[in-house]
Design an enzyme around this catalytic site. Structure first.
Site, PDB file in Angstrom:
ATOM      1  N   GLY A  12      11.947 110.029   8.371  1.00  0.00           N
ATOM      2  CA  GLY A  12      12.074 111.651   9.080  1.00  0.00           C
ATOM      3  C   GLY A  12      11.043 112.408   8.155  1.00  0.00           C
ATOM      4  N   SER A  14       7.582 112.923   9.147  1.00  0.00           N
ATOM      5  CA  SER A  14       6.983 114.014  10.041  1.00  0.00           C
ATOM      6  C   SER A  14       6.576 115.293  10.474  1.00  0.00           C
ATOM      7  CB  SER A  14       6.843 113.281  11.425  1.00  0.00           C
ATOM      8  OG  SER A  14       8.319 113.619  12.251  1.00  0.00           O
ATOM      9  N   ARG A  15       7.382 115.498   9.785  1.00  0.00           N
ATOM     10  CA  ARG A  15       7.970 117.284   9.139  1.00  0.00           C
ATOM     11  C   ARG A  15       9.004 117.677   8.213  1.00  0.00           C
ATOM     12  NH1 ARG A  15      12.059 118.819  14.662  1.00  0.00           N
ATOM     13  NH2 ARG A  15      13.393 119.243  13.437  1.00  0.00           N
ATOM     14  N   VAL A  64      16.540 105.633  12.795  1.00  0.00           N
ATOM     15  CA  VAL A  64      16.875 105.508  11.597  1.00  0.00           C
ATOM     16  C   VAL A  64      18.507 105.252  11.660  1.00  0.00           C
ATOM     17  CG1 VAL A  64      15.228 105.524   9.591  1.00  0.00           C
ATOM     18  CG2 VAL A  64      17.578 107.552  10.188  1.00  0.00           C
ATOM     19  N   ASN A  90      15.411 110.448   3.810  1.00  0.00           N
ATOM     20  CA  ASN A  90      15.228 111.770   3.976  1.00  0.00           C
ATOM     21  C   ASN A  90      15.609 112.316   5.326  1.00  0.00           C
ATOM     22  OD1 ASN A  90      13.520 114.778   4.176  1.00  0.00           O
ATOM     23  ND2 ASN A  90      12.638 113.803   5.635  1.00  0.00           N
ATOM     24  N   SER A 142      22.508 117.673   0.414  1.00  0.00           N
ATOM     25  CA  SER A 142      22.429 118.731   0.017  1.00  0.00           C
ATOM     26  C   SER A 142      23.691 118.947  -0.085  1.00  0.00           C
ATOM     27  CB  SER A 142      22.658 119.147   2.018  1.00  0.00           C
ATOM     28  OG  SER A 142      23.014 119.865   1.892  1.00  0.00           O
ATOM     29  N   TYR A 155      28.218 117.185   9.036  1.00  0.00           N
ATOM     30  CA  TYR A 155      27.336 117.153   7.969  1.00  0.00           C
ATOM     31  C   TYR A 155      27.905 117.201   6.529  1.00  0.00           C
ATOM     32  CZ  TYR A 155      22.752 119.002   6.138  1.00  0.00           C
ATOM     33  OH  TYR A 155      21.126 119.213   5.393  1.00  0.00           O
ATOM     34  N   ALA A 158      28.954 113.560   5.800  1.00  0.00           N
ATOM     35  CA  ALA A 158      27.820 112.892   5.944  1.00  0.00           C
ATOM     36  C   ALA A 158      27.499 112.960   4.447  1.00  0.00           C
ATOM     37  CB  ALA A 158      27.115 112.852   6.946  1.00  0.00           C
ATOM     38  N   LYS A 159      27.140 113.876   4.022  1.00  0.00           N
ATOM     39  CA  LYS A 159      25.718 114.322   2.659  1.00  0.00           C
ATOM     40  C   LYS A 159      26.910 114.322   1.571  1.00  0.00           C
ATOM     41  CE  LYS A 159      22.168 115.571   4.864  1.00  0.00           C
ATOM     42  NZ  LYS A 159      21.047 114.832   4.692  1.00  0.00           N
ATOM     43  N   ILE A 188      16.859 125.570   2.318  1.00  0.00           N
ATOM     44  CA  ILE A 188      14.933 125.068   2.431  1.00  0.00           C
ATOM     45  C   ILE A 188      14.803 125.596   3.489  1.00  0.00           C
ATOM     46  CG2 ILE A 188      13.358 123.257   2.195  1.00  0.00           C
ATOM     47  CD1 ILE A 188      14.989 123.821  -0.374  1.00  0.00           C
TER      48      ILE A 188
HETATM   49  P1  NAI Z   1      13.758 118.801  10.113  1.00  0.00           P
HETATM   50  O1  NAI Z   1      15.141 118.810  11.011  1.00  0.00           O
HETATM   51  O2  NAI Z   1      12.463 119.453   9.394  1.00  0.00           O
HETATM   52  O3  NAI Z   1      13.221 117.005   9.811  1.00  0.00           O
HETATM   53  C1  NAI Z   1      14.271 116.309   9.590  1.00  0.00           C
HETATM   54  C2  NAI Z   1      13.070 114.877   9.915  1.00  0.00           C
HETATM   55  O4  NAI Z   1      14.117 113.884  10.169  1.00  0.00           O
HETATM   56  C3  NAI Z   1      12.311 115.151  11.221  1.00  0.00           C
HETATM   57  O5  NAI Z   1      11.113 114.400  11.123  1.00  0.00           O
HETATM   58  C4  NAI Z   1      12.777 114.235  12.103  1.00  0.00           C
HETATM   59  O6  NAI Z   1      12.143 113.889  13.198  1.00  0.00           O
HETATM   60  C5  NAI Z   1      13.940 113.475  11.374  1.00  0.00           C
HETATM   61  N1  NAI Z   1      14.791 112.326  11.837  1.00  0.00           N
HETATM   62  C6  NAI Z   1      16.042 113.118  12.456  1.00  0.00           C
HETATM   63  N2  NAI Z   1      15.939 112.284  12.956  1.00  0.00           N
HETATM   64  C7  NAI Z   1      15.705 110.722  12.473  1.00  0.00           C
HETATM   65  C8  NAI Z   1      16.045 109.491  13.393  1.00  0.00           C
HETATM   66  N3  NAI Z   1      17.513 109.461  13.505  1.00  0.00           N
HETATM   67  N4  NAI Z   1      15.404 108.341  13.738  1.00  0.00           N
HETATM   68  C9  NAI Z   1      13.826 108.922  12.215  1.00  0.00           C
HETATM   69  N5  NAI Z   1      14.300 110.139  11.886  1.00  0.00           N
HETATM   70  C10 NAI Z   1      15.099 110.676  11.927  1.00  0.00           C
HETATM   71  O7  NAI Z   1      14.777 119.168   8.443  1.00  0.00           O
HETATM   72  P2  NAI Z   1      14.725 119.063   7.360  1.00  0.00           P
HETATM   73  O8  NAI Z   1      14.360 120.417   6.568  1.00  0.00           O
HETATM   74  O9  NAI Z   1      13.147 118.693   6.495  1.00  0.00           O
HETATM   75  O10 NAI Z   1      15.845 118.020   6.008  1.00  0.00           O
HETATM   76  C11 NAI Z   1      14.770 117.081   5.649  1.00  0.00           C
HETATM   77  C12 NAI Z   1      16.224 116.508   4.980  1.00  0.00           C
HETATM   78  O11 NAI Z   1      16.658 117.495   3.960  1.00  0.00           O
HETATM   79  C13 NAI Z   1      17.357 116.296   6.234  1.00  0.00           C
HETATM   80  O12 NAI Z   1      18.101 115.353   5.316  1.00  0.00           O
HETATM   81  C14 NAI Z   1      18.332 117.487   5.714  1.00  0.00           C
HETATM   82  O13 NAI Z   1      19.851 117.055   5.726  1.00  0.00           O
HETATM   83  C15 NAI Z   1      17.891 117.972   4.248  1.00  0.00           C
HETATM   84  N6  NAI Z   1      18.817 119.246   3.656  1.00  0.00           N
HETATM   85  C16 NAI Z   1      17.296 120.235   4.460  1.00  0.00           C
HETATM   86  C17 NAI Z   1      17.822 121.291   4.352  1.00  0.00           C
HETATM   87  C18 NAI Z   1      17.448 122.727   3.882  1.00  0.00           C
HETATM   88  O14 NAI Z   1      17.169 123.461   3.977  1.00  0.00           O
HETATM   89  N7  NAI Z   1      15.994 122.700   5.268  1.00  0.00           N
HETATM   90  C19 NAI Z   1      18.981 121.440   2.783  1.00  0.00           C
HETATM   91  C20 NAI Z   1      20.117 120.930   2.504  1.00  0.00           C
HETATM   92  C21 NAI Z   1      19.289 119.014   2.828  1.00  0.00           C
END
Ligand code: NAI
Length: 243
Positions: A12, A14-15, A64, A90, A142, A155, A158-159, A188
């Site tokens: 994950g 790409s962003r 994934v 991630n 998380s 969520y 899972a976490k 974040i």
């Molecule tokens: P986001 O939504 O900006 O990015 C998530 C990334 O995971 C994207 O690149 C997406 O394409 C990828 N993704 C989703 N499903 C996928 C799949 N089936 N196969 C491959 N890639 C997949 O989210 P963010 O905020 O960057 O989150 C990243 C990680 O951090 C996640 O696991 C999220 O649960 C965790 N997290 C985020 C928090 C936040 O406040 N943003 C807080 C706590 C944990």
């Protein structure tokens, strides 16, 4: 001195948080492999950015949550690079809603993408790390997995599952010199949180601001490069937030 170039895989990537982690690892000299689900343009941009930062990078499109697709991706990585030094699980999604109204689909999608994916990706990669007798696996959990959060039963489950996975796997892999740790981010600033009430989130954070993706990337770098005697741990990177 290391005679080989270290290889890192970020799912994950790409962003958001994954992108920041990937760019930081590439800047630190890792051959950085970025997994992404669907957005080719975003993934290509990340690869370009990593290359401009002097890193060697490649993107792998793969859901994934699909074990066959993951096998194809990891087979290809292992064939091409022979080693993996850092794995960051991630990739993640949210499908929020009150539990009483939660559909089976929203439960399963979140468990599959956020937890089962870690099983699918980590199994082949940990085998490589065991053979190398070194490696660092970092699972992005998380604070919801630590404290729970209303509206996020799927969520949080899972976490929290990722945390149990981290602690057990750490004990299994420690004799082979492989560390396994989890990071529990708070709020974040990414696409995932952009729809939430920013002021309300901020009011509950002792440090008074949302975290930035780079705050999580810094923690990943610590586990990847410095924390050689740290395993089975959960590091909260949350500005002091505790529910
Ligand atoms: P986001 O939504 O900006 O990015 C998530 C990334 O995971 C994207 O690149 C997406 O394409 C990828 N993704 C989703 N499903 C996928 C799949 N089936 N196969 C491959 N890639 C997949 O989210 P963010 O905020 O960057 O989150 C990243 C990680 O951090 C996640 O696991 C999220 O649960 C965790 N997290 C985020 C928090 C936040 O406040 N943003 C807080 C706590 C944990």
């Amino acid at each position: 001195m290391t005679e080989y170039k270290k290889v890192a895989l970020v799912t994950g990537g790409s962003r958001g948080i994954g992108k920041a982690i990937a760019i930081d690892l590439a800047k630190s000299g890792y051959i950085t492999l970025v997994n992404y689900a669907s957005n080719d343009a975003a993934a290509n941009e990340v690869v370009e950015e990593m290359q401009q930062a002097g890193g060697c990078a490649k993107a792998y499109k793969c859901n994934v949550g699909d074990p066959l697709a993951v096998k194809e991706m990891t087979d290809s990585i292992i064939k091409d690079y022979k080693r993996v030094d850092v794995l960051v699980n991630n990739a993640g999604i949210t499908r929020d809603g009150l539990f009483i109204k939660m559909s089976e689909e929203n439960w399963e999608d979140v468990i599959n993408t956020n937890l089962n994916s870690a099983f699918y990706v980590t199994k082949p990669i940990s085998r490589v790390m065991m053979k190398q007798r070194s490696g660092s696996i970092i699972n992005i959990s998380s604070v919801c997995g630590v404290y729970g959060n209303p509206g996020q039963a799927n969520y949080s489950a899972a976490k929290a599952g990722l945390i149990g996975f981290t602690k057990s796997l750490a004990k299994e892999l420690a004799p082979r010199g492989v560390t396994v740790n989890a990071i529990a981010p708070g709020f974040i600033a990414t696409d995932m949180t952009s729809g939430l009430d920013q002021e309300k989130m901020q009011a509950n954070i002792p440090l008074g601001r949302l975290g930035q993706p780079e705050d999580i990337a810094n923690a990943v770098k610590y586990f990847a490069d410095s924390a050689k005697y740290v395993t089975a741990q959960v590091l909260e990177v949350a500005g002091g937030l505790a529910f």
